[in-house]
Design an enzyme around this catalytic site. Sequence first.
Site, PDB file in Angstrom:
ATOM      1  N   SER A  67      18.050 -14.744 -31.033  1.00  0.00           N
ATOM      2  CA  SER A  67      17.111 -14.592 -29.787  1.00  0.00           C
ATOM      3  C   SER A  67      16.426 -13.117 -29.919  1.00  0.00           C
ATOM      4  O   SER A  67      15.643 -12.859 -29.260  1.00  0.00           O
ATOM      5  CB  SER A  67      18.132 -14.658 -28.715  1.00  0.00           C
ATOM      6  OG  SER A  67      19.244 -13.461 -28.929  1.00  0.00           O
TER       7      SER A  67
ATOM      8  N   SER B  29      21.621 -14.112 -33.963  1.00  0.00           N
ATOM      9  CA  SER B  29      20.445 -13.690 -33.127  1.00  0.00           C
ATOM     10  C   SER B  29      19.644 -12.456 -33.753  1.00  0.00           C
ATOM     11  O   SER B  29      18.631 -11.978 -33.305  1.00  0.00           O
ATOM     12  CB  SER B  29      20.862 -13.543 -31.768  1.00  0.00           C
ATOM     13  OG  SER B  29      20.928 -14.558 -30.966  1.00  0.00           O
TER      14      SER B  29
ATOM     15  N   LYS C  44      14.949  -4.795 -27.719  1.00  0.00           N
ATOM     16  CA  LYS C  44      15.196  -5.960 -27.275  1.00  0.00           C
ATOM     17  C   LYS C  44      15.130  -6.315 -25.857  1.00  0.00           C
ATOM     18  O   LYS C  44      15.997  -5.360 -25.131  1.00  0.00           O
ATOM     19  CB  LYS C  44      16.453  -6.734 -28.015  1.00  0.00           C
ATOM     20  CG  LYS C  44      16.502  -8.357 -27.510  1.00  0.00           C
ATOM     21  CD  LYS C  44      17.761  -8.692 -28.272  1.00  0.00           C
ATOM     22  CE  LYS C  44      18.070 -10.390 -27.951  1.00  0.00           C
ATOM     23  NZ  LYS C  44      19.242 -11.113 -28.920  1.00  0.00           N
TER      24      LYS C  44
END
Length: 526
Positions: free
Chosen positions: A173, A197, A98
């Site tokens: 996210s 997330s 990420k």
Amino acid sequence: QERSLVRMEAAARRFREQHPSVNVVSILSLPLPELSQKLRDGSLPPDHVFYAYVGKALQIATETNCITEFLQESETQLRKAKLMEKQGLLYGVPVSIKDSIDCQGHDSTLGFIKNLSKPAAEDSVVVQVLKRQGAIPFVKTNVPQSLISYDCKNLIFGQTCNPLLYTRTPGGSSGGEGALVGGGGSILGIGTDVGGSLRFPAAFCGICAIKPTGNRLSKRGIMSGVVGQKAVAAAVGPLAKDVESLALCLRALLSEDMFSLDSTVPPLPFNEEVYSSTKPLRIGYYETDFFTMPSPAMRRAVRETKQLLEEAGHTLVPFELTNVDYVIFNYCLRGMFADGGSSFVKKFKGEMERGGMGLFWLAKAPHWLKTLLSWIAKPFVPRLSSIIRSMKENTVDEVWSLHHDIEDFCHQFISQWKKLNLDVMLCPMLGPALGIGYPAKLSVAVSYTMLYNALDFPAGVVPVTLVTEEDEEELRGYKGYYQDWWDRTLAKAFHGGVGMPVAVQCVALPWQEELCLRFMKEVETL
């Protein structure tokens, strides 16, 4: 970003020309446990696996816009990995990372323009441990601006789409991870979770993920949306196609390497005995949190899973969930924005986009205006009133007493759990994937996931069913518990999801990741 995709294209093409006989499809079809076994016993060369995934990742990135950067040094690392005297558990496994997780020499932007061209000085602890275990981090993936969102769009890299249906959000996210792993362009991804997330992207893209207890894995070198906030626990964790892959990843991460690189993490190695146990479980469950009305498919997912678990010999016990509205507003939202949202607002200084966020404008409003708006809205839109109230600035003693209240709540929840003598809990997970742009308007729908950040319990998601025509038909009668603008909008956001995956959440008590995974595996096997 464009240069990265060009480099990936060139690398994949070069490899194909030099090794025309490599069967890419068969490599990509291997589950991670088998793939890592073949890599370790030498029956599959690491470069075949690496370039197979570079090619596939490129294809998924072209379709969904999920990759922000190719980590070029991964090609060098591939050569180095072959020379490692001790092969780690993830030897030769390409891993996606990420955006917000530091990789040396690369930006961690959080979708903010001001963070461009500020490369990380060193790898985050998690990335260091992955490398020591022989894994090869090869791409970084997209996130929503600020990370405080479960969509996946920012002004630098744009919108990421769901690989199963491009008009839907991949969640966030860790949305780039969800899209890439869900599309088959990465076999293992690492993301973070402070309100869902990891769980939103996994559920929306039809894969598995686990959010561990906040401090089970090191967060050193991981950027967060709201820094230093202690009320709602953030966590770092893996996303993969199946539960066995998540277990393998945790086995690799929960090693001496991590405990020595970050001594604030409890030195608890992976507990094989708990994970591989076969004794029947006592499982609590609930179909709704009485705050966000579940879609018909969500309700059915829990019901069908409950029934199958009972048929498999487990005991299911209804769990009475109360006061979720209070938890969401007074603990979660207020905890994240205890400073009145000023640090959140500061992050946006000089940025063009405001994430289309009502939250942002609310955070900016002065204290007196929040008080006034909250009072005016109360009789008409009670939830709006609560949101505004929860975003007021707190004094230090108010923050301390908030932390104390959250601790109390956690202990009450645990004693209710223990009274029923539960091992684990089966819970709904928001789904199917919402249309692109809807999450920004539906911050209230994080209730199913964020509860377990406030409690700091390990929570994983496993896809169990697909939305049917009947579910879609039943959705016409969806009213919601408040029948306000959010409930009406959520009904629209769910619409048109026939064929999309729906997951359930599997939850265990703090530090019981292995039991959580064991339960997830039971659910997956059904």
